[in-house]
Design an enzyme around this catalytic site. Structure first.
Site, PDB file in Angstrom:
ATOM      1  N   CYS A   1     -56.049 -24.800  -8.123  1.00 20.08           N
ATOM      2  CA  CYS A   1     -56.222 -26.039  -7.362  1.00 20.08           C
ATOM      3  C   CYS A   1     -56.299 -27.225  -8.322  1.00 20.08           C
ATOM      4  O   CYS A   1     -57.010 -27.148  -9.335  1.00 20.08           O
ATOM      5  CB  CYS A   1     -57.504 -25.962  -6.529  1.00 20.08           C
ATOM      6  SG  CYS A   1     -57.770 -27.394  -5.478  1.00 20.08           S
ATOM      7  N   LEU A   2     -55.615 -28.289  -7.997  1.00 20.87           N
ATOM      8  CA  LEU A   2     -55.642 -29.475  -8.866  1.00 20.87           C
ATOM      9  C   LEU A   2     -57.034 -30.100  -8.910  1.00 20.87           C
ATOM     10  O   LEU A   2     -57.360 -30.851  -9.819  1.00 20.87           O
ATOM     11  CB  LEU A   2     -54.613 -30.494  -8.369  1.00 20.87           C
ATOM     12  CG  LEU A   2     -53.159 -30.027  -8.443  1.00 20.87           C
ATOM     13  CD1 LEU A   2     -52.232 -31.044  -7.821  1.00 20.87           C
ATOM     14  CD2 LEU A   2     -52.745 -29.690  -9.867  1.00 20.87           C
TER      15      LEU A   2
HETATM   16  O1  K2U Z   1     -54.231 -28.160  -3.453  1.00 24.54           O
HETATM   17  C1  K2U Z   1     -53.888 -28.183  -4.628  1.00 24.54           C
HETATM   18  O2  K2U Z   1     -54.695 -28.426  -5.525  1.00 24.54           O
HETATM   19  C2  K2U Z   1     -52.479 -27.857  -4.979  1.00 24.54           C
HETATM   20  C3  K2U Z   1     -52.308 -26.461  -5.452  1.00 24.54           C
HETATM   21  C4  K2U Z   1     -51.575 -25.784  -4.323  1.00 24.54           C
HETATM   22  C5  K2U Z   1     -51.528 -24.291  -4.371  1.00 24.54           C
HETATM   23  C6  K2U Z   1     -52.593 -23.546  -4.775  1.00 24.54           C
HETATM   24  C7  K2U Z   1     -52.513 -22.155  -4.769  1.00 24.54           C
HETATM   25  C8  K2U Z   1     -51.372 -21.515  -4.347  1.00 24.54           C
HETATM   26  C9  K2U Z   1     -50.325 -22.267  -3.951  1.00 24.54           C
HETATM   27  C10 K2U Z   1     -50.403 -23.635  -3.946  1.00 24.54           C
HETATM   28  C11 K2U Z   1     -51.671 -26.667  -6.827  1.00 24.54           C
HETATM   29  O3  K2U Z   1     -50.341 -26.738  -6.754  1.00 24.54           O
HETATM   30  S1  K2U Z   1     -52.350 -25.749  -8.089  1.00 24.54           S
HETATM   31  C12 K2U Z   1     -51.100 -25.198  -9.073  1.00 24.54           C
HETATM   32  C13 K2U Z   1     -50.754 -23.762  -8.706  1.00 24.54           C
HETATM   33  C14 K2U Z   1     -49.555 -23.450  -8.141  1.00 24.54           C
HETATM   34  C15 K2U Z   1     -49.264 -22.135  -7.820  1.00 24.54           C
HETATM   35  C16 K2U Z   1     -50.180 -21.129  -8.048  1.00 24.54           C
HETATM   36  C17 K2U Z   1     -51.398 -21.449  -8.613  1.00 24.54           C
HETATM   37  C18 K2U Z   1     -51.684 -22.780  -8.948  1.00 24.54           C
HETATM   38 ZN    ZN Z   2     -56.273 -27.349  -3.852  1.00 25.49          ZN
END
Ligand code: K2U
Ligand code: ZN
Length: 167
Positions: free
Chosen positions: A91-92
């Protein structure tokens, strides 16, 4: 367009429940564009408005390899869930923390697009995970809430120490 600051866990503003958008106007479209720019710059594959301190029901997603297939969901609602999938999430708003989360494998979602038009999609796999992750944000939930109490305690202590050192 501008890059917005992303709130970091355990900021209490991440616990707000976002309000529905009554009218998709130019101000909403500016926020959508800022969210997209912020997501691409982070980089991430999704972002919810609450993460940039806007308690409004808007999420943006781009899971494409080419990073040029933005999906915008305004007032998103999941109206069908099926199956189960466990996937490593991050999560960002919780940088450097990853953990497995069990979610529905296939979902159907209705929302408004950037022009205010209603649409429905069926999603599975990573897109389904990402939509569920982002809609959780709109309801004040963060993916660490699904991890063990011990892990949550360790994560909270880590971020609270970082915030103290940053003062
Ligand atoms: O909500 C956020 O912080 C965006 C996440 C979205 C996300 C989290 C977990 C799985 C899919 C999407 C970010 O893009 S975090 C970066 C990321 C991307 C894929 C997997 C793990 C982390
Ligand atoms: Zn998130």
């Amino acid at each position: 367009m501008s890059i917005r600051t992303i709130l970091h866990y355990p900021d209490p503003r991440l616990r707000c429940v976002a309000a529905p958008i009554a009218q998709v106007d130019d101000a909403v479209r500016r926020l959508v564009d800022d969210m997209a720019e912020t997501m691409y710059q982070a980089p991430g594959i999704g972002l919810a408005a609450i993460q940039v301190n806007e308690a409004r029901r808007i999420i943006v997603i781009d899971i494409s390899e080419t990073r040029d297939q933005l999906q915008v969901f305004i007032n998103p609602e999941i109206f069908y869930r099926a199956g189960e999938q466990e996937r490593e999430e991050g999560c960002l708003s919780v940088p450097g923390v990853y953990g497995s989360v069990l979610r529905a494998d296939r979902i159907r979602v209705r929302a408004l697009n950037r022009d205010g038009q209603a649409f429905e999609i069926e999603a599975e796999g990573l897109l389904a995970t990402c939509i569920q992750h982002e809609i959780d944000h709109l309801d004040g939930k963060v993916f660490v809430d699904y991890l063990s109490r011990l892990k949550q305690s360790r994560i909270r202590k880590k971020f609270e120490k970082q915030q103290r050192l940053a003062m």
